[in-house]
Design a protein around this motif. Sequence first.
Motif, mmCIF file in Angstrom:
data_model
loop_
_atom_site.group_PDB
_atom_site.id
_atom_site.type_symbol
_atom_site.label_atom_id
_atom_site.label_comp_id
_atom_site.label_asym_id
_atom_site.label_seq_id
_atom_site.Cartn_x
_atom_site.Cartn_y
_atom_site.Cartn_z
ATOM 1 N N ILE A 1 0.823 -1.224 0.000
ATOM 2 C CA ILE A 1 0.000 0.000 0.000
ATOM 3 C C ILE A 1 0.852 1.266 0.000
ATOM 4 N N ASN A 2 2.151 1.128 -0.193
ATOM 5 C CA ASN A 2 3.067 2.263 -0.155
ATOM 6 C C ASN A 2 2.962 3.078 -1.455
ATOM 7 N N GLU B 1 -5.160 13.089 -0.853
ATOM 8 C CA GLU B 1 -5.930 12.609 -1.997
ATOM 9 C C GLU B 1 -5.241 11.476 -2.746
ATOM 10 N N VAL B 2 -3.902 11.450 -2.739
ATOM 11 C CA VAL B 2 -3.201 10.373 -3.443
ATOM 12 C C VAL B 2 -3.537 9.027 -2.820
ATOM 13 N N LEU B 3 -3.787 9.018 -1.509
ATOM 14 C CA LEU B 3 -4.206 7.778 -0.843
ATOM 15 C C LEU B 3 -5.639 7.431 -1.232
ATOM 16 N N VAL C 1 -4.769 3.177 2.907
ATOM 17 C CA VAL C 1 -4.381 4.035 4.023
ATOM 18 C C VAL C 1 -2.881 4.305 3.918
ATOM 19 N N ASP C 2 -2.389 5.216 4.746
ATOM 20 C CA ASP C 2 -0.975 5.557 4.701
ATOM 21 C C ASP C 2 -0.124 4.392 5.198
ATOM 22 N N ALA C 3 0.891 4.036 4.438
ATOM 23 C CA ALA C 3 1.719 2.875 4.771
ATOM 24 C C ALA C 3 2.526 3.114 6.053
ATOM 25 N N GLY C 4 3.115 4.311 6.186
ATOM 26 C CA GLY C 4 3.878 4.607 7.394
ATOM 27 C C GLY C 4 2.988 4.615 8.626
ATOM 28 N N GLY C 5 1.774 5.153 8.482
ATOM 29 C CA GLY C 5 0.828 5.147 9.595
ATOM 30 C C GLY C 5 0.427 3.741 9.988
#
Length: 560
Positions: free
Chosen positions: A34-35, A193-195, A201-205
């Motif tokens: 998901i990155n 918006e890119v997510l 969802v955000d990969a780092g999160g």
Amino acid sequence: MPHAPHPLDADAVRAWCALALDALGGAREEIDAINVYPVADGDTGTNLYLTVESAARAVDAVFDAHATTGPGSRPGLAEAVRAMAHGALIGARGNSGTILAQLLRGMAEVLAATAATGAQEAGDDATLLRRALRRAVESAYEGVARPVEGTVLSVATAAAEAAEVTPGDGPAVARAAHEGALTALAATPCQLEVLGRAGVVDAGGKGLVEVLGALAAALAGGPGAARPTAAPARGAHDWLAGGCPAEAGGPDVPAGDGPAFEVIYLLEADDAAVARLRARLDALGESLVVVGGDGLWNVHVHVDDAGAAVEAGIDAGRPYRVRITHFGAAATERTRVHEPVQRAVVAVVPGEGLAALCAEAGATVVRVRPGEPPASGELVQAVRRANAREVVLLPNDADLRHTAAAAAEQARAEGVRVALIPTRSPVQGIAALAVHESARRFDEDVVAMTSAAGATRHAELVVAERQSWTMAGVCQAGDVLGLIDGDVAVIGAELAATAETVLDRMLAAGGEMVTLVLGADVPEAVADRLQRHVRGGHLAVDTVVYRGGQHAARLIIGVE
């Protein structure tokens, strides 16, 4: 049966690291997949895993050091959290790994200061944890040049805010932080918006949620606490299907069309020089994160001119462990589809010459940088890169035995048949590669390679850094030490003469072939002298010489 809560102490920090590493290992592939931000290079999960692995290794080292001082000796909380933060800092990988390292450093500042002054009172873990999480967020925002919401920063903020308003003990506060992070994570596609376009969802999160879940589990006394007690947060697709909240809908930050290179390095510099460096790198590129303090920093930036980014570090202080990744090449390698081969060999080697030699023999190579042993995650990546159903792993270093075993175990869990041959030196790896035949049955090939490695005695010539006691007597700084099969057997003043003594001792037990691997700065004249020495005293023994390029050992010797 429920677990008893655990106090916030050094043992809890060690358990936290171990549980976080296990959680990220299980979620790594999902996080990589998901990155998409800030660069869709599919490595966030791997980078976070390697960052936490470095932190866990540093904490284990502190415990091991105390174990040698006597039974029952254990580190305190301050020592453990400082080791965790330092390990994460020096091992941080990628944008998210660097931010995670700073989050851990912020927590360590509070935990170590409180523990060192004795201000922590029994039962006050909750207050301490709230302060630590708050400081973690503050320090992370300080390290990121241009913070973007909808990323790991938003998830960290939500975790700290949830901890602030939650009553109860330390485990309750940690659990609330985890659940707050989960809810914030599900909202990230509405903030960035890119997510949202990618439906992820955000990969780092996501990685931070795993780390916070591990913290909750450690303080609750077992891995079962890693699950939230509240209703699960909605996933990205649920949020998008139901519509984003009115106040959400963040900026459309493009991903994938940015700078060509990721540059990361450790930097020894003072605060004033780092302030100038931030301004200079901010003008050069994007995704700038500079974290650390007390003279040691981890610098991460995306740029088109990688040389200029490194030059800026040189002007600021002493950069080292420089890593430059070309996004286009990395993405191409990850997306290229290969049909798996039947068998491959993965070899760990310490020098450019050895790396070229093993690669020429068909091995997938993991290059060891001076003073930076590879983590198990790097070996697992090499196994994946080999893209084979069967893999023979050659660590070529006794100190990498446990790291290689952990990598082999993880690769087996992914469906790869892995055989670990416990080679203790590169010359044993060379001997094993020389008899490798992929056409043989796997077991037969492993037996032949293991036999060849085991029949190769090995020695190293190194320079002593300080006075110390050895099995051969007392050495002084600058002495040349001849280590045979890992033990100091000869102490000398000059490289070639000491190597001659080592060769004579090794060949006294017999041998048909001598392999000499020259270090980075060793002249060819040394090899010529040693070849003449072998011919003069051992007529039936052949000698082969390789320019290995390794730094730690001036000379590596193998006798078969």
